[in-house]
Each structure stands twice: as C-alpha cells, then as structure tokens.
Design an enzyme around this catalytic site. Structure first.
Site: not given
Length: 646
Positions: A519-520, A406, A306, A377-378, A341, A246
């Site tokens: 983040k990007y 999170e 992930q 994360d998640n 991504d 991204k």
C-alpha cells in the site's frame, strides 16, 4: 368481492422494498400461502415479466401442502424482472369434482350437466376463435347429454382437451392479485461465480526503484491466468497526491522517493478519471484490458470516493469537503489513526446533488472505457441513498455491471448495502477460523433468507488483512484457507503474489498490517519461487470451473465428522449429477484424522455398493463404502481433500 387470501410470498426482501438477486438462466421458485372461504377449488398463477415488457407472462402454481402453493419461472434476460401471484375460484374444477362425486353416488346428474354446459359456454365466449368453436361443441355435448345417463357424460367431462381449454380461459372476474410486484435484479453469471486476483500494477517490476507499468502488467497476465483466475482486480490506478503522503510502513513524513498510497487519489495530473502517469496512458490501459480478455481475465478497478489534498476537486469544489473551525479541510481519521493524505467527501454539504452527479460520472467514465466490474472502497461511509441511485443509474446504461462492496462493518450495514444493489460483498471469512465459526457463518449465508440478496466474496487475505491464523500457520494455513474460500464460496479471491508466496510478516505482533506493505511502496515478488502455492490455486480454480456444484452457494451442507479439527461439507447440483465433498484440516500444526458421515441417499448412492471419490488436489482416488468413511490429513503435505464423488 375477492374471496381468496394470498399471504407469505417467498422469495421477497423486506416486503418487496428491495429486489431479490439471480443470474441469467436461473429459475426462481415462488411459494405462497393461498386459501379461501368455502370449499371451491382454487387456481393459482404466478405472474412475471421483464420490466421492459407490458404484458404479464404466466406459470401455473401447484398445491404443495397446508395451503402452500409453488411455481417457478426462468430469468433469461439481463434486465430486471417483476413477479406477483394471482388466484381465483375455479368454477369448472369445482363443478367437475362435485359432479363426479354425485355420479359415483348414483344421484341424478341431468341438471348438473346443464350447469356444466353453461360454464363451458361462458368460456367459449372468452376464448379465441378456434378454441371458442371447440368449447362451444363441448357445451353442446353436455347439454345434449343432460337428458341421458351413463358413462358417455363422464367421458366428455374427463376429456383432456376440455380440461386444457377450460384452464386456458378461466373466469378471473373475481380474481385476487397480490398488490405488491416483487422485483428481481438479474446479473450475469460472474456476479454469482467468480475467482478474483488482486495485484498492484506498480509492483509488476524487477527493480524496486522502477515503477511498474501497464505494459509490465501484460507480462504478468499469463501467470495470473495460469492459476485459473477470471477477474484481475487493480487497486486505484489514478495519480497519487503528494501533500500528506505516507511513506513506507505508513510512516510520516515520507522519504523523497516514497510512492505513496494509491488510495490517496488525485494530483496535478488529474483525479478519478485520470491515470497515474508512471503506469502509462489510457491507450496502455486499454491494451492491458484487451490482452487480459484474450486470456479469459476481466479487469476490475477500484472506486474509492475520497481525495488527496492535491485532488483537483479540492481546488475546484472546496464546498464538497468538511472544514474545521480553523478553516482547514478535515482529513480522514479513525482515532487514534490519522490519514493526512486523504480528504473524505462531505455528503451533508448544500451542494450534495452536484457532488453525487460528479461521482456517478466517474463510474460511467470507466464504463465507457470498457470496465464492468468495480470494487468499491468503504461504501458504508457514504450515503445509502446515493448507492441505490448510482448503481441503478449505471445499470440502466450498462447492464451487467458488477459492484463488490469492501465493507468490513456491522452485519446489518453490510446486508443493507447488498439490498441497495451491491452484487457481492467482502465478508467476515478472514476471521472465521474455528469449525463452529465457519459452520455457523456459512450456514447463515447459504441457507437463511439472507441468500436472496447477499452474495459473499471470500478472501483469505487483502492488503489490509493479514490475520493471526496466517501469521502463525505458514504454508499449511495458507493452503487450508485457500481451499475453504474456494470451495465454501462460489465467489472468492486473494491478494497476490503475497498469498501464493505465503507472505505472513506483520508490521508488529498484534497487527494485521503487512510489514513493507504494498500500500505504501513498490515490492518485487519472486513469483517463480519453488515454494509458491500457485499450483494449489490453479487446481482449485480448475476444480471450480469443471464442477458446477462449486459454482453456487445454496447447496452447501456441513457433514458430521468426529473431530473438531476437521471440517467437512458437500455441494451438489439439483439433479445430483455433480456431487462434491471437501474435508479440511483446520490444525496447521498436526495431522488430524476422523470419520466423515455422508448422506448417501441425498447423493443418490446405494448404501450397499462401493463408490469412488477423486481428490482433485492430489489426483488420488479412493474407494469408499457406506455412510462412514475415514480421512487423514497432514498439514505438512496438503491439509485438505476436494473430492468428486463418482
């Protein structure tokens, strides 16, 4: 036959299925309903031990009221404990009570003395040598006195040494022991009290075209430590994939020079056990870790299970991913959002045991590098059973490891993750902005049974969350939210430098995404800007370090104030040696005033005498008197008081 009933033991979670949580040095107060048929006197013991020990330790439990008993023990080791309750008929106390009643009534007590002598003699046979001799002597005295009348018998019965020895060696042959051993997870203090600062290491640069490094991060450490934080959390530091990458503001396709999202983990350079080459080497990382530790900062890293399409796992273990009917691997989606991504892992594949072993090895690898704090994360998108197993396995090898969930999801799911082993959790604080919402939510977390297993970590912003209150309120809103997070909760954090620089521009109205999000892309932050709130964050963290009342959540009490735009609350230590009162203006536009009602008796204050309150934000001191006191807070200046009651 067990005649004693033991019920309603607290604290416990789901009947003992899950452990309660404490930190080293804390005392666990245990209560239970305990009763029996008949009129015998009961004795009750709280049994407890570290799991590494085979023998029970004991603490007495005392009668409170209405068949409720209470006792306590302190957890002194960084390991799990277990506890339960045992009770029995105390024949000696029952005999003593009835004997004294008969004596006072002038009845014949000769046979009763022989009964007492027999009870004491039986205890002598259960006792150790020196104690056995003492008890045998008391039994002989009672036998000798059975043929006499007078106060000499009463004097023996009321002898403190006799009472102590009989309490040490009771007859427990018919004791009732509660069949469940309740567990306690004992963490280090930082699980209960911590101040987190999140920072993207690649943005530790003065040129948006130059990728920041770990060595650049070292130069930023004094800045972070100077604000009083003790945990420095780094988003994923691993290689970033190129497939599906991204671009700025989450655009797709990206430009050639776009750096991608750190959460798209994995590339030709490696995966979860590798470091992004532009950040530096493992040696550089360890140097950053050492330099941070020298400044009182502990590094926390991100665990995001992930993968990018470039991750080595994709080529080596394609079976760990879900495939679509056309044979391609399913990328992540949250319709209508697409995350080309990121490939989520498939925990329903036939090789899930091998997958879970590999994920455990990722956490253990970073533990081997000295990391003990993980922001996960998640976690609610991965199996509950895996987390319960993985966290227990890591703790077995590395006691003191801390896991922050999170998990911005439904309450019961968040609570289940906490029960499974997560030490801390993100919360709904970012979206609780009114007085009623804050009061209801924090009362639930601090005063309900939830507090036995759930520790909130309160963040006014994250890279994913720029709420409407901050977007509209500017610096006054940032100030009030910082004060609320840092004083309502013992664990708090913020994403900076965006927070202290009051970054409040969304990508579009109605979105909580930042425009030009880190983040990007790489961001250059003017950390020395004159309007920075770093001074406020520093004073808040100093107040937290210097006042034990702010280092725990359980004493939180909301105070009446006759203005719904003002919220007031107190915290204090159990001995009342440290009492704190905070008052915050929730209106970022206008000055608000009101009268705060203080529980003077609870604070240990004399209603007839004035007392001083010291504002730890402005250093102002005020003399107050009585239970009702006036406050006035202007958002154009500092919209809050953090008051130490002297």
């Amino acid at each position: 036959m067990n005649r004693v009933a033991i019920e309603s033991i607290e604290p416990q979670v789901d009947g003992g299925r899950f452990p309660i949580k404490r930190t080293v040095g804390e005392t666990i107060t245990v209560q239970a309903d305990i009763f029996a048929d008949g009129h015998e006197v009961l004795a009750v013991a709280l049994l407890y031990k570290p799991v590494s020990e085979s023998s029970w330790r004991e603490a007495p439990m005392r009668f409170v009221d209405n068949d409720r008993w209470q006792g306590g023990f302190q957890v002194t080791k960084l390991e799990s404990y277990v506890y339960t309750v045992q009770s029995w008929m105390d024949s000696f106390q029952t005999w003593t009570r009835d004997f004294l009643k008969k004596y006072d009534a002038g009845q014949d007590i000769s046979v009763d003395l022989l009964v007492g002598a027999r009870l004491v003699d039986a205890a002598a046979r259960r006792a150790r040598s020196t104690h056995s001799l003492a008890l045998a002597n008391f039994a002989a005295q009672l036998t000798d006195l059975s043929s006499k009348k007078g106060e000499s018998a009463v004097a023996v019965i009321r002898n403190a040494e006799l009472a102590d020895l009989m309490a040490r060696y009771p007859d427990r042959s018919a004791a009732s022991t509660y069949p469940v051993e309740f567990r306690v997870i004992v963490d280090r203090e930082k699980a209960r009290f911590s101040s987190w600062y999140e920072m993207f290491p690649r943005s530790c640069t003065d040129d948006p075209a130059r990728h920041g490094t770990f060595l650049d991060c070292i130069k930023r450490l004094d800045y972070v430590a100077g604000m009083g934080f003790d945990v420095l959390y780094l988003p994923p530091i691993h290689p970033i994939g190129k497939k599906g990458r991204k671009g700025k503001n989450n655009c797709f396709p990206p430009s050639v020079d776009d750096t991608g999202s750190p959460w798209a983990i994995g590339a030709a350079e490696g995966g979860h056990k590798s470091i992004h080459p532009e950040l530096g080497t493992l040696s550089d990382f360890k140097r950053l870790q050492s330099e941070a530790g020298a400044r009182g900062l502990e590094l926390a890293i991100d665990i995001a299970f992930q993968c990018s399409p470039d991750h080595p796992y994709v080529g080596e273990h394609e079976e760990w991913f879900r495939h679509r009917p056309d044979g391609t691997i399913q990328y992540a989606e949250n319709p209508p959002k697409k995350y080309e991504d990121i490939y989520p892992l498939d925990f329903e594949n036939p090789h899930v045991a091998t997958l879970c072993d590999e994920l455990k090895s990722v956490v253990l690898y970073w533990c081997e590098q000295g990391i003990r704090i993980f922001r996960v994360d998640n976690p609610h998108t991965k199996p509950f059973a895996m987390w319960e197993w993985l966290i227990a396995e890591v703790r077995r090898e590395y006691p003191g490891s801390i896991f922050l969930a999170e998990a911005f999801t439904r309450p019961k799911v968040m609570y289940r993750l906490a029960k499974l082993g997560f030490d801390q959790s993100y919360t709904y604080f970012a979206w609780k902005n009114s007085k009623w919402e804050l009061t209801q939510y924090f009362t639930e977390l601090a005063q309900s049974p939830v507090r036995e297993f759930f520790r909130g970590n309160f963040w006014p912003n994250t890279p994913d969350i720029l709420n409407e209150y901050l977007q509209d309120g500017g610096p006054p809103a940032f100030m009030s939210r910082a004060v609320l997070a840092a004083t309502l909760g013992a664990n708090w954090g913020c994403y900076g430098p965006a927070f202290e620089l009051c970054e409040n521009r969304p990508v579009r109205r109605g979105s909580e995404e930042y425009i030009d999000s880190e983040k990007y892309q790489i961001r250059v932050w003017p950390i020395d800007h004159a309007y920075s709130l770093r001074w406020l964050l520093g004073r808040l963290n100093q107040a937290r370090r210097e006042n034990p009342a702010l280092q725990s959540d359980w004493s939180l009490r909301f105070l009446p104030v006759d203005n719904d735009q003002l919220i007031a609350y107190s915290k204090m230590t159990p001995d009342r040696s440290n009492v704190m009162v905070s008052v915050v203006n929730l209106d970022f536009r206008y000055k608000q005033a009101g009268w705060v009602q203080l529980p003077l008796e609870d604070f240990g204050l004399n209603p007839g005498q004035p007392f001083q309150v010291h504002d730890l934000l402005s250093d102002a001191r005020y003399t107050w008197q009585g239970s009702r006191n006036y406050v006035e807070l202007d958002p154009a200046r500092v919209p809050a008081h953090v008051l130490k009651v002297r």
